[in-house]
Design an enzyme around this catalytic site. Structure first.
Site, PDB file in Angstrom:
ATOM      1  N   ASP A  20       0.848  -1.179   0.000  1.00  0.00           N
ATOM      2  CA  ASP A  20       0.000   0.000   0.000  1.00  0.00           C
ATOM      3  C   ASP A  20       0.887   1.234   0.000  1.00  0.00           C
ATOM      4  O   ASP A  20       1.926   1.257   0.681  1.00  0.00           O
ATOM      5  CB  ASP A  20      -0.923   0.030   1.221  1.00  0.00           C
TER       6      ASP A  20
ATOM      7  N   GLU B 265       0.892   5.645   0.118  1.00  0.00           N
ATOM      8  CA  GLU B 265       0.202   6.915   0.344  1.00  0.00           C
ATOM      9  C   GLU B 265       0.990   7.960  -0.430  1.00  0.00           C
ATOM     10  O   GLU B 265       2.218   7.979  -0.390  1.00  0.00           O
ATOM     11  CB  GLU B 265       0.149   7.257   1.837  1.00  0.00           C
TER      12      GLU B 265
ATOM     13  N   HIS C 198      -5.749   4.880   5.882  1.00  0.00           N
ATOM     14  CA  HIS C 198      -4.812   5.726   5.146  1.00  0.00           C
ATOM     15  C   HIS C 198      -3.460   5.823   5.829  1.00  0.00           C
ATOM     16  O   HIS C 198      -2.680   6.714   5.516  1.00  0.00           O
ATOM     17  CB  HIS C 198      -5.400   7.109   4.841  1.00  0.00           C
TER      18      HIS C 198
END
Length: 197
Positions: free
Chosen positions: A14, A16, A172
């Site tokens: 993942d 950001e 997040h």
């Protein structure tokens, strides 16, 4: 693991970011979580890593993206390291996991995997890294898999349908999102069965 995924090691990733364009927008955080195989062939989440990343020179950082992920890329206490260092550390651990599992390549698992893979590939190119352990275009997308299995494509809703906890206050954070995505991937794979032909 090598037999289960044809020599690929699934690694949940993942990212950001400071926007949606992998070529111009900053990679701000990257996390990876291993998937492990148990004696009965079922999968479970394994070790994970997270790195805060310094925006590359000239990178764009959009306020709207920062409002979503809550990252202040220039906060003096943020333990960010250059992109190249973050990838080198991550790839070292992934290569060791590949070796430990007799796998020849890592395959990215992500929720809307093409987004994460595009940012990863752009950073690899920017940094001039020659040995990327990840397959350049193949991936497992849990948004698609969860849509098929649970009828949900949004991560929080897919996790809820799968009976996996979701804390919107933790969302997040690259590591949290990667861990929850790994749980979802394992649950879907285990539901499909463990038989390897």
């Amino acid at each position: 693991m090598a037999r289960r995924f044809r020599g690929f090691l699934p690694v949940v990733v993942d990212v950001e970011c400071g926007g949606f364009n992998p070529n111009t927008d900053a990679l701000l955080e990257i996390a990876a979580v291993l998937v492990e195989i148990q004696g009965d062939g079922s999968l479970r989440t394994g070790e994970g890593w997270r790195y805060h990343v310094q925006p590359f020179p000239g990178a764009k950082v959009e306020a709207a993206s920062l409002a979503v992920n809550g990252i202040d890329p220039y906060h003096p206490l943020r333990p960010a390291i250059p992109e190249k260092d973050a990838l080198a550390r991550l790839f070292r651990d992934i290569r060791q996991a590949m070796k430990d599992n007799d796998c020849t390549r890592a395959v990215l698992v992500g929720h809307n995997a093409s987004f994460d893979l595009n940012f990863l590939n752009a950073a690899v190119t920017r940094c001039g890294i020659k040995r990327n352990p990840f397959h350049p275009f193949s991936s497992f997308d849990t948004a698609t898999l969860a849509g098929v299995v649970y009828g949900q494509t949004v991560l929080a809703k897919a996790l809820n349908a799968a009976g996996i906890a979701w804390d919107s206050n933790e969302a997040h954070s690259a590591l949290y999102d990667a861990q929850q995505t790994a749980e979802l991937f394992c649950k879907i794979c285990n539901r499909m069965g463990t038989e390897v032909r």
